[in-house]
Design a protein around this motif. Structure first.
Motif, PDB file in Angstrom:
ATOM      1  N   SER A 261      30.714  33.527 -13.014  1.00 22.67           N
ATOM      2  CA  SER A 261      30.594  32.726 -12.883  1.00 22.67           C
ATOM      3  C   SER A 261      29.571  32.883 -11.516  1.00 22.67           C
ATOM      4  CB  SER A 261      31.242  31.293 -12.480  1.00 22.67           C
ATOM      5  OG  SER A 261      31.691  31.460 -11.058  1.00 22.67           O
ATOM      6  N   VAL A 262      28.515  32.381 -12.047  1.00 18.63           N
ATOM      7  CA  VAL A 262      26.839  32.131 -11.203  1.00 18.63           C
ATOM      8  C   VAL A 262      27.151  30.959 -10.485  1.00 18.63           C
ATOM      9  CG1 VAL A 262      24.746  32.352 -11.213  1.00 18.63           C
ATOM     10  CG2 VAL A 262      26.076  34.102 -12.390  1.00 18.63           C
ATOM     11  N   HIS A 263      26.754  30.700  -8.615  1.00 19.96           N
ATOM     12  CA  HIS A 263      26.658  29.461  -8.456  1.00 19.96           C
ATOM     13  C   HIS A 263      25.671  28.814  -8.134  1.00 19.96           C
ATOM     14  CE1 HIS A 263      31.765  28.912  -7.887  1.00 19.96           C
ATOM     15  NE2 HIS A 263      31.127  28.584  -9.427  1.00 19.96           N
ATOM     16  N   ALA A 264      25.190  28.276  -8.106  1.00 17.31           N
ATOM     17  CA  ALA A 264      23.848  27.986  -7.234  1.00 17.31           C
ATOM     18  C   ALA A 264      23.686  26.419  -6.409  1.00 17.31           C
ATOM     19  CB  ALA A 264      22.788  27.526  -8.536  1.00 17.31           C
ATOM     20  N   GLY A 265      22.911  27.285  -5.231  1.00 20.12           N
ATOM     21  CA  GLY A 265      23.207  26.559  -4.108  1.00 20.12           C
ATOM     22  C   GLY A 265      23.268  26.738  -3.279  1.00 20.12           C
ATOM     23  N   PRO A 266      24.223  26.285  -1.858  1.00 23.01           N
ATOM     24  CA  PRO A 266      24.014  24.714  -1.903  1.00 23.01           C
ATOM     25  C   PRO A 266      22.754  24.451  -1.656  1.00 23.01           C
ATOM     26  CG  PRO A 266      25.145  26.216   0.162  1.00 23.01           C
ATOM     27  CD  PRO A 266      24.607  26.908  -0.566  1.00 23.01           C
ATOM     28  N   ASN A 267      22.817  23.432  -1.468  1.00 22.98           N
ATOM     29  CA  ASN A 267      21.415  22.058  -0.558  1.00 22.98           C
ATOM     30  C   ASN A 267      21.945  21.757   0.382  1.00 22.98           C
ATOM     31  OD1 ASN A 267      22.951  20.765  -1.840  1.00 22.98           O
ATOM     32  ND2 ASN A 267      21.729  19.467  -2.693  1.00 22.98           N
ATOM     33  N   ALA A 268      21.636  20.638   1.152  1.00 24.69           N
ATOM     34  CA  ALA A 268      21.789  20.711   2.370  1.00 24.69           C
ATOM     35  C   ALA A 268      21.011  19.077   2.863  1.00 24.69           C
ATOM     36  CB  ALA A 268      21.060  21.255   3.704  1.00 24.69           C
ATOM     37  N   VAL A 269      22.272  18.194   2.520  1.00 20.97           N
ATOM     38  CA  VAL A 269      22.143  16.715   2.609  1.00 20.97           C
ATOM     39  C   VAL A 269      23.210  15.842   3.789  1.00 20.97           C
ATOM     40  CG1 VAL A 269      21.025  16.633   0.814  1.00 20.97           C
ATOM     41  CG2 VAL A 269      23.468  15.699   0.867  1.00 20.97           C
ATOM     42  N   PRO A 270      22.877  15.305   4.530  1.00 20.79           N
ATOM     43  CA  PRO A 270      24.186  14.276   5.374  1.00 20.79           C
ATOM     44  C   PRO A 270      25.327  13.785   4.410  1.00 20.79           C
ATOM     45  CG  PRO A 270      21.327  13.458   5.303  1.00 20.79           C
ATOM     46  CD  PRO A 270      21.886  14.457   4.086  1.00 20.79           C
ATOM     47  N   ALA A 271      25.595  13.975   5.072  1.00 15.42           N
ATOM     48  CA  ALA A 271      27.488  13.425   4.815  1.00 15.42           C
ATOM     49  C   ALA A 271      26.796  12.223   4.705  1.00 15.42           C
ATOM     50  CB  ALA A 271      27.968  14.919   4.611  1.00 15.42           C
ATOM     51  N   VAL A 329      13.929  33.151  -9.875  1.00 10.68           N
ATOM     52  CA  VAL A 329      14.770  33.281 -10.946  1.00 10.68           C
ATOM     53  C   VAL A 329      14.079  32.563 -12.528  1.00 10.68           C
ATOM     54  CG1 VAL A 329      16.246  34.304 -12.909  1.00 10.68           C
ATOM     55  CG2 VAL A 329      16.797  34.787 -10.610  1.00 10.68           C
ATOM     56  N   PRO A 330      12.447  33.304 -12.822  1.00 14.00           N
ATOM     57  CA  PRO A 330      11.976  31.737 -13.262  1.00 14.00           C
ATOM     58  C   PRO A 330      13.044  31.571 -14.957  1.00 14.00           C
ATOM     59  CG  PRO A 330      10.395  34.223 -12.684  1.00 14.00           C
ATOM     60  CD  PRO A 330      11.885  34.623 -12.872  1.00 14.00           C
ATOM     61  N   ALA A 331      13.334  32.200 -15.142  1.00 17.64           N
ATOM     62  CA  ALA A 331      13.833  32.193 -16.741  1.00 17.64           C
ATOM     63  C   ALA A 331      14.769  30.612 -16.794  1.00 17.64           C
ATOM     64  CB  ALA A 331      14.475  32.984 -17.188  1.00 17.64           C
ATOM     65  N   VAL A 332      15.503  30.760 -15.348  1.00 16.74           N
ATOM     66  CA  VAL A 332      16.502  29.321 -15.233  1.00 16.74           C
ATOM     67  C   VAL A 332      15.901  28.169 -15.363  1.00 16.74           C
ATOM     68  CG1 VAL A 332      18.111  28.212 -13.451  1.00 16.74           C
ATOM     69  CG2 VAL A 332      17.417  30.733 -13.320  1.00 16.74           C
ATOM     70  N   THR A 333      16.326  26.972 -16.412  1.00 17.29           N
ATOM     71  CA  THR A 333      15.880  25.602 -16.862  1.00 17.29           C
ATOM     72  C   THR A 333      16.936  25.349 -16.365  1.00 17.29           C
ATOM     73  OG1 THR A 333      16.940  25.716 -18.778  1.00 17.29           O
ATOM     74  CG2 THR A 333      14.365  26.941 -18.275  1.00 17.29           C
ATOM     75  N   PRO A 334      16.594  23.590 -16.757  1.00 12.32           N
ATOM     76  CA  PRO A 334      17.079  22.706 -16.320  1.00 12.32           C
ATOM     77  C   PRO A 334      18.781  22.337 -16.946  1.00 12.32           C
ATOM     78  CG  PRO A 334      14.846  21.774 -15.817  1.00 12.32           C
ATOM     79  CD  PRO A 334      14.911  22.511 -16.349  1.00 12.32           C
ATOM     80  N   ASP A 335      17.872  23.195 -18.195  1.00 15.94           N
ATOM     81  CA  ASP A 335      19.583  22.552 -19.447  1.00 15.94           C
ATOM     82  C   ASP A 335      20.311  24.390 -18.529  1.00 15.94           C
ATOM     83  OD1 ASP A 335      18.628  21.188 -20.774  1.00 15.94           O
ATOM     84  OD2 ASP A 335      16.606  22.264 -21.779  1.00 15.94           O
ATOM     85  N   ASP A 336      20.449  24.729 -17.942  1.00 15.83           N
ATOM     86  CA  ASP A 336      20.883  25.848 -17.718  1.00 15.83           C
ATOM     87  C   ASP A 336      22.385  25.850 -16.484  1.00 15.83           C
ATOM     88  OD1 ASP A 336      19.341  27.650 -19.774  1.00 15.83           O
ATOM     89  OD2 ASP A 336      18.143  28.722 -18.285  1.00 15.83           O
ATOM     90  N   ILE A 337      22.058  25.337 -15.896  1.00 16.17           N
ATOM     91  CA  ILE A 337      22.879  24.832 -14.563  1.00 16.17           C
ATOM     92  C   ILE A 337      23.825  23.220 -15.179  1.00 16.17           C
ATOM     93  CG2 ILE A 337      21.607  25.668 -13.183  1.00 16.17           C
ATOM     94  CD1 ILE A 337      20.630  23.050 -12.010  1.00 16.17           C
ATOM     95  N   VAL A 338      24.861  22.940 -14.908  1.00 17.92           N
ATOM     96  CA  VAL A 338      25.759  22.345 -14.444  1.00 17.92           C
ATOM     97  C   VAL A 338      25.554  21.849 -13.000  1.00 17.92           C
ATOM     98  CG1 VAL A 338      26.343  22.570 -17.149  1.00 17.92           C
ATOM     99  CG2 VAL A 338      27.685  23.842 -15.546  1.00 17.92           C
ATOM    100  N   ARG A 339      26.448  20.774 -12.717  1.00 16.88           N
ATOM    101  CA  ARG A 339      27.357  20.351 -11.308  1.00 16.88           C
ATOM    102  C   ARG A 339      29.140  21.126 -11.108  1.00 16.88           C
ATOM    103  NH1 ARG A 339      24.842  17.001  -7.440  1.00 16.88           N
ATOM    104  NH2 ARG A 339      23.344  15.886  -8.529  1.00 16.88           N
ATOM    105  N   HIS A 340      28.708  21.458 -10.168  1.00 16.74           N
ATOM    106  CA  HIS A 340      29.856  21.993  -9.716  1.00 16.74           C
ATOM    107  C   HIS A 340      29.983  22.308  -8.084  1.00 16.74           C
ATOM    108  CE1 HIS A 340      32.942  25.667 -10.241  1.00 16.74           C
ATOM    109  NE2 HIS A 340      32.885  25.747  -8.897  1.00 16.74           N
ATOM    110  N   GLY A 341      31.034  20.748  -7.756  1.00 16.88           N
ATOM    111  CA  GLY A 341      31.340  20.791  -6.488  1.00 16.88           C
ATOM    112  C   GLY A 341      30.208  20.592  -5.704  1.00 16.88           C
ATOM    113  N   SER A 342      31.213  20.338  -3.882  1.00 15.91           N
ATOM    114  CA  SER A 342      30.306  20.645  -2.714  1.00 15.91           C
ATOM    115  C   SER A 342      31.610  21.016  -2.030  1.00 15.91           C
ATOM    116  CB  SER A 342      30.061  19.121  -2.563  1.00 15.91           C
ATOM    117  OG  SER A 342      30.664  18.469  -2.231  1.00 15.91           O
ATOM    118  N   GLY A 343      31.004  21.125  -0.767  1.00 22.47           N
ATOM    119  CA  GLY A 343      31.238  21.538   0.132  1.00 22.47           C
ATOM    120  C   GLY A 343      30.826  20.871   1.569  1.00 22.47           C
ATOM    121  N   VAL A 344      31.496  20.358   2.991  1.00 23.23           N
ATOM    122  CA  VAL A 344      30.374  19.650   3.465  1.00 23.23           C
ATOM    123  C   VAL A 344      30.699  20.636   4.963  1.00 23.23           C
ATOM    124  CG1 VAL A 344      30.941  17.560   5.332  1.00 23.23           C
ATOM    125  CG2 VAL A 344      31.374  17.423   2.972  1.00 23.23           C
ATOM    126  N   ARG A 345      29.399  21.065   5.502  1.00 23.08           N
ATOM    127  CA  ARG A 345      29.184  21.695   6.806  1.00 23.08           C
ATOM    128  C   ARG A 345      29.038  21.096   8.099  1.00 23.08           C
ATOM    129  NH1 ARG A 345      25.369  26.556   7.875  1.00 23.08           N
ATOM    130  NH2 ARG A 345      25.166  26.755  10.007  1.00 23.08           N
TER     131      ARG A 345
END
Length: 396
Positions: A261-271, A329-345
């Motif tokens: 599988s190919v994971h994308a992320g993470p971003n960084a937002v306040p928890a 990777v320019p070929a990635v579109t919004p339709d290509d990704i689905v949510r996959h959990g999160s972590g807290v730093r």
């Protein structure tokens, strides 16, 4: 035989316990959750970092470079899945080339094997990548960090360690005859030395033990997507952007996992709570701690706009998240990704508003507190553990 109580059953706490048993200590591990590796260790990207990002000579630099070797060796010795696949750090524009050059210099200074590539050479590794140049980091790996923890637990059982799940520390005090006593819902655990590896709760445990920690833990949530199975072919390995050197986060990246599988992320937002994995996870008490800490407002003045606003907006917009990936990777579109959990730093914040940029370990007599150990702490776990064990031995 001297006795050590370790608070925290993530990879750092378990590694510290294992190192101490190997040096002849009797060890008790207290974990408040019902299973090991419940928080940061069990929710990270499973990347074994090489050590190129960190200031030469810092603990992060030294322990991550050594940790890259030791955690891979541990995995191979104990049947834990690991793949030393390397990664690309890509400059997507000419403006990013100076920062990429700095990373190459840091790699050399830290002893990290890396090679600068032109765009055509980068596409030999990643045919779909977009870049003007890229740094190939050869020793980066992917691993199953929860499986590392299971292996450590097995070794600790064999060594006779006392491993206690569902056992939070409720109170800590110096014993009448020295040492440290930890009150739990079931018993009072008495030991000669306390080691705090509580991660997201580490500053609270330190205060419980009577220490005034130099930093406050501020939680940041990192959210992940993954590529749909039919689009996984777009990424062969690991693709990272050139990070902003002023921030402790590496930016949204793409990682092929051990299962393909190919994971994308993470971003960084306040928890909104210490262990808040979703926007709806809110603790008023945790928020009050954050907003009443002077460092929070100093940090906000520095980063809230535009960095913080951009991260929150990307969290709420799948289209913007996909656009960040499409830079790589320019070929990635919004339709290509689905949510996959999160972590807290667990990010340590200093009173002056600076984010602690190195591992932070503080001690008083008979106590060692690991107060800042975010990424690459999992990579460095065995080396951090040896470093902490050295401090424990110094108390003897």
């Amino acid at each position: 035989m001297r006795h050590v109580t370790v608070i925290g059953g993530g990879i750092i706490g378990l590694a510290v316990a294992w190192k101490l048993t190997g040096r002849g200590y009797r060890v008790t591990v207290l974990e408040k959750e019902s299973h090991w590796a419940a928080h940061q260790t069990g929710h990270n990207s499973n990347v074994v970092h090489a050590g190129l990002y960190y200031r030469p000579g810092s603990l992060k630099a030294r322990l991550s470079v050594a940790g890259n070797r030791s955690i891979v060796a541990f995995a191979r010795d104990h049947g834990v899945p690991v793949d030393v696949c390397g990664k690309l750090v890509v400059a997507t524009s000419e403006a990013e080339l100076p920062a990429l050059g700095v990373l190459a210099e840091r790699a050399e200074a830290n002893g990290v094997p890396a090679t600068m590539l032109d765009a055509a050479q980068a596409r030999e590794y990643e045919p779909e990548v977009s870049c003007v140049r890229a740094l190939r980091v050869h020793s980066t790996a992917v691993i199953d960090f929860p499986a590392v923890c299971h292996a450590l637990v097995s070794l600790l059982h064999d060594a006779g360690a006392d491993l206690r799940l569902n056992t939070p520390a409720l109170g800590i005090r110096t014993g009448a005859r020295g040492g440290v006593e930890v009150a739990t819902p079931q018993h009072v655990v008495r030991a000669d030395v306390l080691v705090n590896c509580a991660g997201l709760q580490s500053d609270r445990v330190a205060r419980l033990a009577g220490l005034t920690p130099s930093a406050r833990i501020v939680p940041f949530r990192g959210e992940y997507y993954e590529l749909r199975p039919e689009r996984r072919h777009l990424v062969r390995g690991l693709i990272y952007p050139v990070p902003d050197p002023a921030l402790p986060f590496l930016g949204v990246h793409l990682t092929r996992m051990l299962d393909g599988s190919v994971h994308a992320g993470p971003n960084a937002v306040p928890a909104l709570r210490r262990e808040g994995y979703r926007w709806r996870d809110v603790s008023l008490g945790d928020l009050a701690e954050v907003v009443t800490f002077p460092g929070t407002w100093r940090l906000a003045r520095r980063y809230a706009v535009p960095v913080g606003l951009a991260e929150v907006t990307r969290s709420l917009s799948k289209r913007l998240f996909a656009a960040s990936l499409a830079r790589l990777v320019p070929a990635v579109t919004p339709d290509d990704i689905v949510r996959h959990g999160s972590g807290v730093r667990a990010q340590a914040l200093l009173p002056d508003g600076r984010l602690a940029d190195d591992f932070l370990i503080e001690q008083v007599r008979d106590q060692v507190h690991v107060l800042n150990a975010p990424s690459p702490a999992a990579t460095s776990a065995l080396e951090i553990a040896a470093h902490v064990a050295d401090r424990v031995e110094a108390f003897a």
